[in-house]
Design a protein around this motif. Structure first.
Motif, short mmCIF file in Angstrom:
data_model
loop_
_atom_site.label_atom_id
_atom_site.label_comp_id
_atom_site.label_asym_id
_atom_site.label_seq_id
_atom_site.Cartn_x
_atom_site.Cartn_y
_atom_site.Cartn_z
N PRO A 109 7.21 11.31 -4.38
CA PRO A 109 6.01 11.76 -3.64
C PRO A 109 4.57 11.66 -4.55
O PRO A 109 4.63 12.10 -5.49
CB PRO A 109 6.23 13.30 -3.11
N GLY A 110 3.81 10.98 -3.63
CA GLY A 110 2.38 10.93 -4.43
C GLY A 110 2.11 9.70 -5.03
O GLY A 110 0.92 9.27 -5.24
N VAL A 111 2.92 8.96 -5.35
CA VAL A 111 2.92 7.77 -6.00
C VAL A 111 2.62 6.64 -5.08
O VAL A 111 3.23 6.72 -3.78
CB VAL A 111 4.29 7.17 -6.69
N ARG A 112 1.71 5.87 -5.18
CA ARG A 112 1.20 4.77 -4.11
C ARG A 112 2.08 3.55 -4.05
O ARG A 112 2.81 3.29 -5.12
CB ARG A 112 -0.31 4.28 -4.39
N ALA A 113 2.39 3.28 -2.97
CA ALA A 113 3.29 2.12 -2.62
C ALA A 113 2.84 0.79 -3.70
O ALA A 113 4.06 0.38 -4.23
CB ALA A 113 3.40 1.60 -1.25
N GLU A 114 1.80 0.57 -3.93
CA GLU A 114 1.38 -0.55 -4.55
C GLU A 114 1.59 -0.17 -6.29
O GLU A 114 1.75 -1.07 -6.71
CB GLU A 114 -0.07 -0.76 -4.24
N THR A 115 1.80 0.90 -6.40
CA THR A 115 2.15 1.44 -7.87
C THR A 115 3.64 0.91 -8.07
O THR A 115 3.77 0.52 -9.26
CB THR A 115 1.75 2.77 -8.05
N VAL A 116 4.54 1.38 -7.22
CA VAL A 116 5.85 0.82 -7.34
C VAL A 116 5.94 -0.70 -7.34
O VAL A 116 6.58 -1.28 -8.17
CB VAL A 116 6.43 1.34 -6.30
N ASP A 117 5.26 -1.45 -6.61
CA ASP A 117 5.28 -2.80 -6.85
C ASP A 117 4.71 -3.18 -8.15
O ASP A 117 5.23 -4.16 -8.74
CB ASP A 117 4.23 -3.36 -5.61
N ALA A 118 3.49 -2.66 -8.62
CA ALA A 118 3.00 -3.07 -9.85
C ALA A 118 3.99 -2.70 -10.94
O ALA A 118 4.21 -3.52 -12.13
CB ALA A 118 1.78 -2.31 -10.29
N THR A 119 4.85 -1.76 -11.03
CA THR A 119 5.98 -1.30 -11.80
C THR A 119 6.88 -2.61 -11.95
O THR A 119 7.36 -2.92 -13.04
CB THR A 119 6.54 -0.06 -11.59
N THR A 120 7.49 -2.75 -10.73
CA THR A 120 8.57 -3.99 -10.93
C THR A 120 7.77 -5.30 -11.44
O THR A 120 8.45 -6.10 -12.32
CB THR A 120 9.18 -4.12 -9.58
N ALA B 84 1.33 -5.15 -3.35
CA ALA B 84 -0.23 -4.95 -3.80
C ALA B 84 -1.16 -4.73 -2.84
O ALA B 84 -1.07 -5.56 -1.76
CB ALA B 84 -0.55 -5.96 -4.82
N GLY B 85 -2.01 -3.93 -2.87
CA GLY B 85 -2.94 -3.62 -1.91
C GLY B 85 -2.56 -2.49 -0.87
O GLY B 85 -3.59 -1.91 -0.37
N ASN B 86 -1.53 -1.95 -1.05
CA ASN B 86 -1.00 -0.78 -0.15
C ASN B 86 -1.28 0.33 -0.89
O ASN B 86 -0.36 0.84 -1.62
CB ASN B 86 0.47 -0.95 0.55
N SER B 87 -2.16 1.15 -0.57
CA SER B 87 -2.65 2.50 -1.58
C SER B 87 -2.04 3.61 -0.89
O SER B 87 -2.22 4.71 -1.39
CB SER B 87 -4.22 2.56 -1.59
N ARG B 88 -1.12 3.47 0.07
CA ARG B 88 -0.76 4.68 0.85
C ARG B 88 0.29 5.44 -0.10
O ARG B 88 1.12 4.62 -0.88
CB ARG B 88 0.13 4.31 2.00
N ALA B 89 0.11 6.83 -0.22
CA ALA B 89 0.88 7.47 -1.18
C ALA B 89 2.36 7.74 -0.41
O ALA B 89 2.46 8.07 0.90
CB ALA B 89 0.30 8.84 -1.23
N LEU B 90 3.56 7.76 -1.15
CA LEU B 90 4.73 7.88 -0.64
C LEU B 90 5.00 9.32 -0.42
O LEU B 90 4.47 10.32 -1.08
CB LEU B 90 5.63 7.44 -1.51
N GLU B 91 5.77 9.38 0.86
CA GLU B 91 5.98 11.02 1.07
C GLU B 91 7.61 11.04 1.47
O GLU B 91 8.35 9.92 1.60
CB GLU B 91 5.30 11.12 2.69
N PRO B 92 7.97 12.25 1.28
CA PRO B 92 9.42 12.48 1.38
C PRO B 92 9.83 11.96 3.05
O PRO B 92 9.09 12.11 4.04
CB PRO B 92 9.64 14.02 1.50
N GLY B 93 10.99 11.31 3.02
CA GLY B 93 11.35 10.74 4.18
C GLY B 93 11.13 9.39 4.62
O GLY B 93 11.73 8.59 5.32
N MET B 94 10.19 8.66 3.48
CA MET B 94 9.96 7.21 3.78
C MET B 94 11.08 6.55 3.15
O MET B 94 11.42 6.82 1.84
CB MET B 94 8.65 6.88 2.93
N ALA B 95 11.56 5.45 3.71
CA ALA B 95 12.61 4.49 3.44
C ALA B 95 12.12 3.24 3.25
O ALA B 95 11.56 2.88 4.11
CB ALA B 95 13.80 4.79 4.43
N PHE B 96 12.82 2.63 2.15
CA PHE B 96 11.97 1.37 2.03
C PHE B 96 13.08 0.77 1.02
O PHE B 96 13.97 1.32 0.28
CB PHE B 96 10.70 1.10 1.73
N SER B 97 13.18 -0.67 0.79
CA SER B 97 13.87 -1.52 -0.22
C SER B 97 12.86 -1.65 -1.53
O SER B 97 11.74 -1.69 -1.45
CB SER B 97 14.14 -3.09 0.39
#
Length: 373
Positions: A277-288, A321-334
């Motif tokens: 929670p709180g990590v931006r979606a774009e940060t996860v993309d940048a990590t991989t 990249a470019g999606n600055s939305r913070a992840l929240e509990p319950g969000m499901a994604f690949s």
């Protein structure tokens, strides 16, 4: 234990959607067959030229307008239990006056299903000439992006079912067989594991693996070739599966491919570990992406790291990249990084994950190591 449809499609969703529509300045939602309609009513409606439409005014009762010949299916669905009134229309009659009547009063703005057929959009414009048309996703995306515990259970059931297919890959994937032959066996297994529908089967061997959306062909699989297998389907609940593993058929892969796969494996594991929670979606993309780029293969990662999943195979949130939305509990994604080298080979590893209150849960639990069959 399989989650019940009454838990997946609770009546309170209609009231929540009405409040959200009003807060967004809409007077009603008008939803044709698709995932939004199913999310609110549980009705998996057949899309066709005959009008099926959920009319959800903010100030009047919800009405489900259906063709007469499909009324039995609507009545057998979870929709009546949600409190919707069902109204039908016969062939040869104009159904759009039923929409006007169901609204109960003139409307200034309506939210239309994102994938409504153009002919229906235009017919509604003619029937409601004073109404501004907007996209219902402005309202419903925010309701759907965080999965409820029953929805997570449904996604976990879907993940377990597709994992069972991957575990059987050694029965079908071997040198000499064509991609199409393997795909036929996989599709039958997807249905056999409890899916109501096969959504896609990608079997991409050797150089075909360098095309992320290759599909299949009549090309025979070679000895020691890497094979990307990306498969998914829809469960009776309506919730989707999607999982990719990369295999080596009947021999040892090249040293170059083994090196590339080690990089990919590290990138995928890093992406999963970054979810909380709180990590931006774009940060996860940048990590991989950073792991792959550090190995000099950044240009070979051709797509986003991931996409949301639920009643649609691709939905919010997008891990890109470019999606600055913070992840929240319950969000499901690949989480599905890939490495693709045209004319040579490709590889992808994909898990569906859920952001939890303190981290991440993988819904696909088969090994992500390179599997030699």
């Amino acid at each position: 234990m399989r989650v019940g449809l009454d838990e997946l499609y609770p009546p309170r969703r209609l009231a929540t959607a009405r409040r959200a529509a009003a807060a967004a300045g809409l007077d009603a939602l008008l939803l044709s067959p698709g995932s939004d309609l199913r999310y609110l009513t549980g009705y998996d409606a057949h899309p066709g030229e005959r009008l099926t439409l959920l009319v959800l005014p903010t100030e009047a009762e919800p009405t489900l307008i259906v063709p007469s010949l499909e009324r039995p299916a609507a009545e057998a669905s979870p929709a009546p239990a949600t409190g919707v009134r069902i109204v039908d229309h016969s062939d040869g009659t104009d159904p759009y006056p039923l929409v006007v009547a169901a609204l109960g009063q003139p409307v200034g703005a309506v939210g239309l299903a994102d994938r409504m057929w153009a002919e229906q959009v235009l017919a509604l414009r003619a029937a409601l000439p004073e109404a501004t048309q907007r996209l219902a996703t402005e309202v419903l995306s925010e309701l759907r992006v965080r999965k409820s515990p029953p929805e997570v259970t449904a996604l976990a059931e879907a993940g377990a079912a597709i994992d069972a297919v991957h575990r059987r890959m050694g029965e079908w994937l071997r040198p000499g067989r064509t991609e199409a032959q393997v795909a036929t066996d996989i599709a039958a297994a997807i249905r056999a594991t409890g899916h109501a529908r096969v959504d896609f089967v990608i079997v991409a061997a050797g150089p075909n693996g360098a095309s992320p959306h290759h599909g299949t062909s009549d090309r025979p699989i070679g000895v020691g070739e890497p094979v990307v297998v990306d498969i998914g389907g829809t469960m009776p609940s309506g919730y989707r599966s999607d999982c990719t593993r990369t295999y080596v058929a009947g021999g040892r892969a090249s040293a170059e491919f083994l090196d590339h796969y080690a990089v990919l494996h590290a990138a995928q594991r890093a992406g999963v570990a970054a979810v909380r929670p709180g990590v931006r979606a774009e940060t996860v993309d940048a990590t991989t992406r950073s792991v792959i780029a550090a190995a000099g293969l950044g240009d070979a990662f051709l797509h986003r790291t991931g996409h949301g999943i639920g009643l649609d195979g691709h939905e919010e949130p997008y891990v890109v990249a470019g999606n600055s939305r913070a992840l929240e509990p319950g969000m499901a994604f690949s989480i599905e990084p890939g490495i693709y080298l045209a004319g040579r080979h490709g590889a992808r590893i994909e898990d569906i994950v859920v952001c939890t209150t303190d981290g991440v849960r993988r819904l696909n639990t088969t090994s992500t190591e390179l599997i030699t069959l």
